[in-house]
Design a protein around this motif. Structure first.
Motif, PDB file in Angstrom:
ATOM      1  N   GLN A 188       0.598  -0.866   0.378  1.00 19.72           N
ATOM      2  CA  GLN A 188       0.115   0.018   0.364  1.00 19.72           C
ATOM      3  C   GLN A 188       1.225   1.117   0.537  1.00 19.72           C
ATOM      4  OE1 GLN A 188      -2.564  -0.856   3.864  1.00 19.72           O
ATOM      5  NE2 GLN A 188      -3.751  -2.257   2.740  1.00 19.72           N
ATOM      6  N   ASN A 189       1.971   0.969   1.168  1.00 20.62           N
ATOM      7  CA  ASN A 189       3.025   2.410   0.436  1.00 20.62           C
ATOM      8  C   ASN A 189       3.799   2.426  -0.761  1.00 20.62           C
ATOM      9  OD1 ASN A 189       2.491   2.790   3.274  1.00 20.62           O
ATOM     10  ND2 ASN A 189       3.601   1.046   4.011  1.00 20.62           N
ATOM     11  N   GLY A 228      -5.127  15.730  -2.903  1.00 20.68           N
ATOM     12  CA  GLY A 228      -4.930  14.961  -3.701  1.00 20.68           C
ATOM     13  C   GLY A 228      -3.985  13.097  -2.800  1.00 20.68           C
ATOM     14  N   ASN A 229      -2.529  13.629  -2.583  1.00 19.83           N
ATOM     15  CA  ASN A 229      -1.627  12.932  -1.414  1.00 19.83           C
ATOM     16  C   ASN A 229      -3.029  11.702  -0.305  1.00 19.83           C
ATOM     17  OD1 ASN A 229       0.074  13.006  -3.865  1.00 19.83           O
ATOM     18  ND2 ASN A 229       1.528  14.593  -2.037  1.00 19.83           N
ATOM     19  N   VAL A 230      -3.011  13.280  -0.084  1.00 20.79           N
ATOM     20  CA  VAL A 230      -4.243  12.040   1.732  1.00 20.79           C
ATOM     21  C   VAL A 230      -5.203  11.701   0.887  1.00 20.79           C
ATOM     22  CG1 VAL A 230      -5.607  13.460   2.876  1.00 20.79           C
ATOM     23  CG2 VAL A 230      -3.959  14.973   2.707  1.00 20.79           C
ATOM     24  N   ALA A 231      -6.489  11.596  -0.028  1.00 21.60           N
ATOM     25  CA  ALA A 231      -7.215  10.657  -0.560  1.00 21.60           C
ATOM     26  C   ALA A 231      -5.865   9.794  -1.369  1.00 21.60           C
ATOM     27  CB  ALA A 231      -7.467  11.485  -1.487  1.00 21.60           C
ATOM     28  N   VAL A 244       3.508   5.144  -6.367  1.00 18.99           N
ATOM     29  CA  VAL A 244       3.710   4.574  -7.324  1.00 18.99           C
ATOM     30  C   VAL A 244       2.505   5.716  -8.175  1.00 18.99           C
ATOM     31  CG1 VAL A 244       2.344   3.060  -9.593  1.00 18.99           C
ATOM     32  CG2 VAL A 244       4.058   2.528  -7.572  1.00 18.99           C
ATOM     33  N   PHE A 245       2.017   5.955  -7.533  1.00 20.03           N
ATOM     34  CA  PHE A 245       0.755   7.140  -8.316  1.00 20.03           C
ATOM     35  C   PHE A 245       1.159   8.790  -7.509  1.00 20.03           C
ATOM     36  CE2 PHE A 245      -2.551   3.892  -9.152  1.00 20.03           C
ATOM     37  CZ  PHE A 245      -3.262   4.911  -9.631  1.00 20.03           C
ATOM     38  N   LEU A 246       2.050   8.742  -6.712  1.00 22.30           N
ATOM     39  CA  LEU A 246       2.396  10.179  -6.657  1.00 22.30           C
ATOM     40  C   LEU A 246       2.085  10.887  -8.248  1.00 22.30           C
ATOM     41  CD1 LEU A 246       4.967  10.029  -4.081  1.00 22.30           C
ATOM     42  CD2 LEU A 246       2.229  10.338  -3.484  1.00 22.30           C
ATOM     43  N   PRO A 247       2.717  10.797  -8.945  1.00 25.30           N
ATOM     44  CA  PRO A 247       3.246  11.318 -10.104  1.00 25.30           C
ATOM     45  C   PRO A 247       1.808  11.870 -11.291  1.00 25.30           C
ATOM     46  CG  PRO A 247       4.719   9.289 -10.748  1.00 25.30           C
ATOM     47  CD  PRO A 247       4.173   9.538  -9.239  1.00 25.30           C
ATOM     48  N   GLN A 248       0.869  10.449 -10.659  1.00 22.07           N
ATOM     49  CA  GLN A 248      -0.735  11.006 -11.428  1.00 22.07           C
ATOM     50  C   GLN A 248      -1.619  11.767 -10.091  1.00 22.07           C
ATOM     51  OE1 GLN A 248      -2.546   6.522 -11.990  1.00 22.07           O
ATOM     52  NE2 GLN A 248      -4.566   7.930 -12.605  1.00 22.07           N
ATOM     53  N   VAL A 249      -1.161  12.019  -9.074  1.00 21.13           N
ATOM     54  CA  VAL A 249      -1.799  13.007  -8.351  1.00 21.13           C
ATOM     55  C   VAL A 249      -1.429  14.707  -9.360  1.00 21.13           C
ATOM     56  CG1 VAL A 249      -1.769  14.159  -5.849  1.00 21.13           C
ATOM     57  CG2 VAL A 249      -2.081  11.703  -6.729  1.00 21.13           C
ATOM     58  N   VAL A 250      -0.277  14.536  -9.385  1.00 19.09           N
ATOM     59  CA  VAL A 250       0.574  15.797  -9.942  1.00 19.09           C
ATOM     60  C   VAL A 250      -0.126  16.382 -11.229  1.00 19.09           C
ATOM     61  CG1 VAL A 250       2.252  16.960 -11.687  1.00 19.09           C
ATOM     62  CG2 VAL A 250       2.802  15.361  -9.247  1.00 19.09           C
ATOM     63  N   GLU A 251      -0.268  14.943 -12.262  1.00 16.36           N
ATOM     64  CA  GLU A 251      -1.459  15.648 -13.777  1.00 16.36           C
ATOM     65  C   GLU A 251      -2.844  15.424 -13.419  1.00 16.36           C
ATOM     66  OE1 GLU A 251       0.202  15.741 -16.431  1.00 16.36           O
ATOM     67  OE2 GLU A 251       1.784  15.057 -15.079  1.00 16.36           O
ATOM     68  N   ILE A 252      -3.367  15.001 -12.461  1.00 14.60           N
ATOM     69  CA  ILE A 252      -4.641  15.462 -11.957  1.00 14.60           C
ATOM     70  C   ILE A 252      -4.774  16.436 -11.611  1.00 14.60           C
ATOM     71  CG2 ILE A 252      -6.041  14.957 -10.782  1.00 14.60           C
ATOM     72  CD1 ILE A 252      -5.970  12.000 -10.889  1.00 14.60           C
ATOM     73  N   ALA A 253      -3.718  17.307 -10.562  1.00 12.14           N
ATOM     74  CA  ALA A 253      -3.759  18.444 -10.054  1.00 12.14           C
ATOM     75  C   ALA A 253      -3.924  19.061 -11.463  1.00 12.14           C
ATOM     76  CB  ALA A 253      -2.674  18.286  -9.177  1.00 12.14           C
ATOM     77  N   LYS A 254      -3.501  18.695 -12.214  1.00 14.84           N
ATOM     78  CA  LYS A 254      -3.018  19.934 -13.574  1.00 14.84           C
ATOM     79  C   LYS A 254      -4.105  20.339 -14.124  1.00 14.84           C
ATOM     80  CE  LYS A 254       2.123  18.842 -14.966  1.00 14.84           C
ATOM     81  NZ  LYS A 254       3.014  18.357 -15.701  1.00 14.84           N
ATOM     82  N   THR A 265      -3.549   7.942   0.423  1.00 12.40           N
ATOM     83  CA  THR A 265      -3.231   7.354   1.258  1.00 12.40           C
ATOM     84  C   THR A 265      -4.202   6.618   1.919  1.00 12.40           C
ATOM     85  OG1 THR A 265      -1.164   9.312   1.516  1.00 12.40           O
ATOM     86  CG2 THR A 265      -1.889   8.299   3.033  1.00 12.40           C
ATOM     87  N   ILE A 266      -5.748   7.467   2.137  1.00  9.31           N
ATOM     88  CA  ILE A 266      -6.203   6.520   2.626  1.00  9.31           C
ATOM     89  C   ILE A 266      -6.912   5.616   1.580  1.00  9.31           C
ATOM     90  CG2 ILE A 266      -8.652   7.098   3.268  1.00  9.31           C
ATOM     91  CD1 ILE A 266      -8.395  10.461   3.790  1.00  9.31           C
ATOM     92  N   GLY A 267      -7.097   5.837   0.728  1.00 11.08           N
ATOM     93  CA  GLY A 267      -7.553   5.222  -0.528  1.00 11.08           C
ATOM     94  C   GLY A 267      -7.351   3.642  -1.263  1.00 11.08           C
TER      95      GLY A 267
END
Length: 251
Positions: free
Chosen positions: A109-110, A141-144, A115-125, A146-148
């Motif tokens: 999970q960690n 996005g990162n908080v969501a 792995v998903f951090l770059p996708q968070v960036v693209e979504i944020a854009k 981490t919970i997800g």
């Protein structure tokens, strides 16, 4: 349904289609969607301009970096360098990590978060330029995310789990933008209320050649005592300086 309503409905459908396709549509898709309205070429150009302004490309995705401020670009350079330090898994490795995360493996999970951090960036854009700094969108996005990653047990396939994570990230950013917009509106209403009370207090003081009372402000503005007292507290000396001694010291 009026033509205006149909146009709005079709435009919304196009935006939803573009979102599913990576934030672009083809010209053919647009023309087919608007076929019932028989739009002319100039009207289509206006549609395309609208879509581009909302980060939807025609025939290919737009460059989302073009919509960022200089400050956001500078922040993003440093942040992306940090997250690029994490190993980039192959497609097979990514699926294995996701499946292990779905099974409840904490280490997986960690790793899936990384792995998903770059996708968070693209979504944020996609959501940048709506009154929220990019760094804050990425944080939400990162908080969501981490919970997800701890909530994937109900899914059978890795693709479904990753789709849920992407949706949670987008939902978190949209909720944050909505909350900020609501806070901004509240601040504007308070500012308008303060200005209204201050203007009326100054007007009355000029007319009466003396300091005014809260009761007089209530009568002139039609506002409640609490609303006026709130305006006085927010304004500080701006209003209190022209209140009568009987009403002074409101805090």
């Amino acid at each position: 349904m009026t033509q205006e309503s149909l146009f709005t409905q079709i435009l919304e459908q196009i935006c939803q289609t573009a979102k599913k396709q990576g934030n672009y549509i083809t010209q053919e898709q647009a023309e087919q969607a608007f076929a019932p309205l028989s739009l002319g070429r100039e009207q289509f150009e206006l549609v395309y301009d609208y879509l581009k302004a909302h980060k939807i490309g025609i025939n290919e995705p737009v460059n989302l970096d073009d919509y960022l401020s200089g400050e956001e670009i500078d922040y993003l350079k440093d942040y992306v360098n940090q997250i690029n330090a994490f190993p980039n898994p192959s497609t097979g490795e990514r699926e294995a990590i996701t499946l292990s995360a779905m099974a409840g493996d904490v280490d997986a999970q960690n790793r899936l978060v990384q792995v998903f951090l770059p996708q968070v960036v693209e979504i944020a854009k996609l959501y940048a330029g709506q009154g929220i700094f990019l760094e804050d969108l990425i944080g939400e996005g990162n908080v969501a995310l981490t919970i997800g990653v701890t909530m994937l047990g109900a899914f059978e396939h890795a693709g479904e789990a990753e789709g849920m994570l992407a949706k949670m990230i987008m939902d978190a950013m949209e909720a944050f933008i909505a909350e900020n917009a609501e806070a901004v509106q509240k601040d504007r209403r308070l500012a308008d209320q303060v200005n209204r009370v201050a203007d009326k207090a100054n007007e009355l003081a000029d007319d009466l050649k003396r300091k005014v009372t809260i009761e007089e402000l209530m009568s002139e503005t039609g506002m409640s005592r609490k609303a006026i007292e709130d305006a006085i507290r927010i304004s500080g000396d701006k209003i209190e300086a022209i209140l009568s001694a009987a009403d002074g010291g409101v805090r």
